[in-house]
Design a protein around this motif. Structure first.
Motif, PDB file in Angstrom:
ATOM      1  N   THR A 298       0.193  -0.828  -0.349  1.00 30.22           N
ATOM      2  CA  THR A 298      -0.523   0.007  -0.033  1.00 30.22           C
ATOM      3  C   THR A 298       0.886   1.342   0.081  1.00 30.22           C
ATOM      4  N   ASP A 299       0.337   2.176  -1.250  1.00 31.25           N
ATOM      5  CA  ASP A 299       1.748   2.812  -1.223  1.00 31.25           C
ATOM      6  C   ASP A 299       1.263   4.876  -0.689  1.00 31.25           C
TER       7      ASP A 299
ATOM      8  N   LEU B 116      -1.073   6.748  -1.475  1.00 35.65           N
ATOM      9  CA  LEU B 116      -2.001   7.070  -3.583  1.00 35.65           C
ATOM     10  C   LEU B 116      -1.990   5.738  -4.140  1.00 35.65           C
ATOM     11  N   GLU B 117      -1.347   4.362  -3.714  1.00 38.05           N
ATOM     12  CA  GLU B 117      -2.204   3.587  -4.631  1.00 38.05           C
ATOM     13  C   GLU B 117      -2.120   2.231  -4.045  1.00 38.05           C
ATOM     14  N   ASP B 118      -3.041   1.445  -4.383  1.00 35.92           N
ATOM     15  CA  ASP B 118      -2.574   0.207  -3.609  1.00 35.92           C
ATOM     16  C   ASP B 118      -2.190  -0.973  -4.997  1.00 35.92           C
ATOM     17  N   ASN B 119      -1.231  -1.717  -4.114  1.00 42.47           N
ATOM     18  CA  ASN B 119      -0.552  -2.824  -5.227  1.00 42.47           C
ATOM     19  C   ASN B 119      -0.693  -4.697  -4.897  1.00 42.47           C
ATOM     20  N   ALA B 120      -1.825  -4.421  -5.017  1.00 43.48           N
ATOM     21  CA  ALA B 120      -2.764  -5.835  -4.575  1.00 43.48           C
ATOM     22  C   ALA B 120      -2.508  -6.771  -5.875  1.00 43.48           C
ATOM     23  N   ARG B 121      -1.597  -6.899  -6.923  1.00 47.97           N
ATOM     24  CA  ARG B 121      -1.674  -7.636  -7.727  1.00 47.97           C
ATOM     25  C   ARG B 121      -0.213  -8.448  -7.793  1.00 47.97           C
ATOM     26  N   THR B 122       1.129  -7.744  -7.407  1.00 51.49           N
ATOM     27  CA  THR B 122       2.223  -8.227  -7.588  1.00 51.49           C
ATOM     28  C   THR B 122       3.469  -7.279  -7.354  1.00 51.49           C
ATOM     29  N   PRO B 123       3.040  -7.169  -5.452  1.00 48.63           N
ATOM     30  CA  PRO B 123       3.448  -6.024  -4.960  1.00 48.63           C
ATOM     31  C   PRO B 123       5.472  -6.284  -5.604  1.00 48.63           C
ATOM     32  N   SER B 124       6.431  -5.733  -5.120  1.00 50.50           N
ATOM     33  CA  SER B 124       7.129  -5.230  -5.573  1.00 50.50           C
ATOM     34  C   SER B 124       8.359  -4.798  -4.400  1.00 50.50           C
ATOM     35  N   GLY B 125       9.627  -5.245  -3.648  1.00 48.53           N
ATOM     36  CA  GLY B 125      10.402  -4.050  -3.048  1.00 48.53           C
ATOM     37  C   GLY B 125      10.437  -4.272  -2.085  1.00 48.53           C
TER      38      GLY B 125
ATOM     39  N   ILE C  89      -7.472  -6.214 -10.533  1.00 47.83           N
ATOM     40  CA  ILE C  89      -8.353  -4.794 -10.819  1.00 47.83           C
ATOM     41  C   ILE C  89      -8.253  -3.839  -9.360  1.00 47.83           C
ATOM     42  N   ALA C  90      -7.668  -4.183  -8.511  1.00 48.17           N
ATOM     43  CA  ALA C  90      -7.971  -3.805  -7.341  1.00 48.17           C
ATOM     44  C   ALA C  90      -7.023  -2.413  -7.376  1.00 48.17           C
ATOM     45  N   ASP C  91      -6.188  -2.743  -8.102  1.00 48.06           N
ATOM     46  CA  ASP C  91      -4.694  -1.841  -8.593  1.00 48.06           C
ATOM     47  C   ASP C  91      -5.583  -0.518  -9.837  1.00 48.06           C
ATOM     48  N   ASP C  92      -6.272  -0.790 -10.422  1.00 50.04           N
ATOM     49  CA  ASP C  92      -7.372   0.587 -11.046  1.00 50.04           C
ATOM     50  C   ASP C  92      -7.045   1.491 -10.507  1.00 50.04           C
TER      51      ASP C  92
ATOM     52  N   PRO D 136      16.800  18.187   2.393  1.00 52.10           N
ATOM     53  CA  PRO D 136      15.879  17.480   2.384  1.00 52.10           C
ATOM     54  C   PRO D 136      15.571  16.885   0.592  1.00 52.10           C
ATOM     55  N   ARG D 137      14.428  15.048   0.433  1.00 51.82           N
ATOM     56  CA  ARG D 137      13.755  14.733  -0.787  1.00 51.82           C
ATOM     57  C   ARG D 137      12.896  14.555  -0.454  1.00 51.82           C
ATOM     58  N   HIS D 138      12.113  14.637  -1.547  1.00 56.24           N
ATOM     59  CA  HIS D 138      10.687  13.592  -1.028  1.00 56.24           C
ATOM     60  C   HIS D 138      10.703  12.304  -1.317  1.00 56.24           C
ATOM     61  N   VAL D 139       9.620  11.863  -0.088  1.00 57.05           N
ATOM     62  CA  VAL D 139       9.882  10.093  -0.355  1.00 57.05           C
ATOM     63  C   VAL D 139       8.364   9.418   0.113  1.00 57.05           C
ATOM     64  N   ASP D 140       7.909   8.305  -0.616  1.00 54.98           N
ATOM     65  CA  ASP D 140       6.751   7.596  -0.265  1.00 54.98           C
ATOM     66  C   ASP D 140       7.265   6.225   0.834  1.00 54.98           C
ATOM     67  N   LEU D 141       6.343   5.858   0.744  1.00 52.16           N
ATOM     68  CA  LEU D 141       6.419   4.426   1.849  1.00 52.16           C
ATOM     69  C   LEU D 141       5.645   3.197   1.483  1.00 52.16           C
ATOM     70  N   ARG D 142       5.892   2.335   0.900  1.00 50.86           N
ATOM     71  CA  ARG D 142       5.642   1.092   0.768  1.00 50.86           C
ATOM     72  C   ARG D 142       5.742  -0.006   2.063  1.00 50.86           C
ATOM     73  N   PRO D 143       4.249   0.353   2.677  1.00 51.37           N
ATOM     74  CA  PRO D 143       4.557  -0.822   3.979  1.00 51.37           C
ATOM     75  C   PRO D 143       4.001  -2.119   2.947  1.00 51.37           C
ATOM     76  N   PHE D 144       4.455  -3.300   3.718  1.00 50.70           N
ATOM     77  CA  PHE D 144       4.239  -4.559   3.591  1.00 50.70           C
ATOM     78  C   PHE D 144       2.881  -5.440   4.204  1.00 50.70           C
ATOM     79  N   VAL D 145       2.114  -6.312   3.844  1.00 52.43           N
ATOM     80  CA  VAL D 145       0.857  -6.552   4.437  1.00 52.43           C
ATOM     81  C   VAL D 145       0.902  -8.062   3.633  1.00 52.43           C
ATOM     82  N   LEU D 146       0.366  -9.161   4.262  1.00 46.85           N
ATOM     83  CA  LEU D 146       0.423 -10.215   4.155  1.00 46.85           C
ATOM     84  C   LEU D 146      -0.941 -11.024   4.990  1.00 46.85           C
TER      85      LEU D 146
END
Length: 476
Positions: free
Chosen positions: A146-147, A159-168, A318-321, A425-435
């Motif tokens: 989840t970004d 910002l967006e949902d990654n429910a297909r094949t999230p990487s990283g 479709i959840a990533d749409d 300073p530089r801009h960031v986002d965050l992708r927590p990983f959920v199981l």
């Protein structure tokens, strides 16, 4: 460094003194020799290069393999901040799973008038072959990324949902391992919650979703990779190794007696769970893309008959749409009966005439994204675009408005990075990983922080020149 920026600085928060989560780290940082810290940065780069943490970039001649830059200044999140994020993420992921079950069964959300039928029926990510299929354990989204972005002290947005094949996730784990090796003293000073249990948690979650055909003590798990030339191959191999699973390609597999089996030195052995890292259309040439060499002929039929678990389930994309994303607050409320804890970024659906008019009138101030786009490609960042780029994108919007959504240009928070001149300073986002398993939702404390290394840039994707940081969630 400039602490009076219009952007929320997560280390300093606009003041001359560090915010509470960073106070002990900042005291340590101030006591360190800047030359030694810069030396540590070079050591980190050498470490990543030595163990082969690279990714491939498609379509760029002479630049097919790159090292993802790593910054040694951690991003630090307090226990209180994380607790709220954790609740919001779990609520959202549970709602997405319920939504996927609904749209492939009775479509109650459509019947209730909360979601347009066309958004499902005409969506290229909707998979009709999944209608009526019940995945093992009722889980569609076994692994979710989840970004999140931040704009203020207590202002977080999805910002967006990654429910297909999230990487990283491999970068999250290697970032932490690198920091532990270089700065062990910091982990004794600060109560940083560990992330190292992720591979074991992943295996446990996948095992909990074993298919009806499984009748043993320990499910056989395999990671299905497109192969060594895939951009995330390092991660596929890394995760297979870390969780004690097999790493397989399509040519290693065949269907035998209604099961998917892998070739071994002792013949073929049935697989119970496949963590697939290939997209739906390549998964099964008999059911999807006929000329795919990456999938297994007939695997979908085995899946539908209960012979194997596929994670994530086919049709979850479709959840990533990004058009569907704009309905997520309604989706969360419909399936949980609660208001969304984590808010969406305001979104204009360009398929709607009034929204399209607004977007075209304000194109220079907006971020426009392809509905099915990813990786930072196919998007327009209005404030950073030239007049020629704006004109070109306007033509695209008028020709295919339904293919785009638009959002305001957010004032993304910043976290300092190490530069030759010190912190900047530089801009960031965050992708927590959920199981997700039938029994539990597990959220790793932290996640992958991506950072836009170029000054002023809002694009954090590694394929667009971004880097990564270790993310520290503090204990209570």
């Amino acid at each position: 460094m400039d602490t009076q920026s219009k952007f929320f600085d997560e280390m300093f928060g606009g003041a001359d003194t560090p915010r509470s989560p960073y106070s002990r780290y900042f005291d340590w940082f101030e006591s360190e020799d800047p030359k030694e810290l810069r030396k540590k940065s070079l050591e980190a780069e050498a470490f990543f290069r030595r163990i082969g943490i690279t990714f491939n970039v498609y379509g760029q001649k002479g630049a097919d393999e790159r090292l993802i830059p790593f910054d040694i200044v951690p991003r630090i999140i307090s226990a209180r901040e994380w607790q709220r994020l954790e609740k919001g993420i779990e609520q959202r992921v549970r709602a997405i799973n319920a939504f996927l079950h609904d749209i492939y069964h009775r479509q109650e959300i459509v019947r209730a008038g909360r979601l347009p039928q066309a958004l499902i029926a005409r969506n290229v990510a909707f998979e009709p072959k999944m209608i009526g299929v019940n995945p093992p354990g009722g889980v569609y989204t076994h692994i979710v990324g989840t970004d999140l972005v931040r704009t203020g002290e207590d202002e977080f947005y999805v910002l967006e949902d990654n429910a297909r094949t999230p990487s990283g996730v491999s970068y999250m784990l290697e970032n932490r391992e690198t920091m532990l090796q270089m700065f062990p003293e910091l982990f004794t000073k600060l109560k940083v919650r560990p992330v190292s249990s992720y591979p074991q948690s992943l295996r446990r979650s996948l095992s909990d979703c074993a298919p009806p055909a499984f009748d043993g003590d320990k499910p056989v798990i395999a990671v299905l990779t497109p192969g060594i030339h895939n951009s995330a191959y390092f991660e596929h191999a890394f995760l297979a190794d870390q969780m004690g699973a097999e790493l397989v390609e399509a040519h290693d597999l065949r269907i035998i007696d209604g099961r998917v089996a892998m070739r071994t030195t002792r013949g073929f052995t049935p697989i119970d769970v496949i963590y697939r890292r290939i997209d739906d259309e390549y998964l099964d040439p008999l059911n999807f893309k006929p000329d795919s060499m990456l999938g297994v002929p007939g695997i979908l039929d085995v899946y539908k008959s209960g012979g194997i678990t596929i994670a994530n389930a086919p049709g979850t994309g479709i959840a990533d749409d990004k058009a569907l994303y704009s309905y997520m607050p309604d989706i969360v409320e419909f399936y949980t009966g609660e208001k969304a804890i984590l808010q969406n970024v305001p979104t204009w659906r360009c398929s709607e005439p009034d929204s399209l008019k607004y977007v075209l009138d304000n194109l220079a101030d907006l971020v426009v994204k392809e509905v099915h786009g990813s990786g930072g490609y196919g998007m327009l960042v209005g404030p950073a675009a030239s007049k020629r780029e704006l004109a070109r994108f306007e033509k695209k919007l008028r020709a295919r408005p339904g293919a785009y959504i638009a959002q305001p240009t957010l004032a993304l928070s910043t976290v300092p990075i190490m530069t030759k001149k010190g912190l900047a300073p530089r801009h960031v986002d965050l992708r927590p990983f959920v199981l997700v398993s039938p029994q539990k939702v597990r959220i790793t404390p932290g996640g992958l922080t991506r950072v836009a290394l170029k000054e002023g840039s809002l694009v954090v994707n590694s394929s667009q020149g971004g880097g990564t940081k270790d993310t520290w969630v503090l204990g209570d």
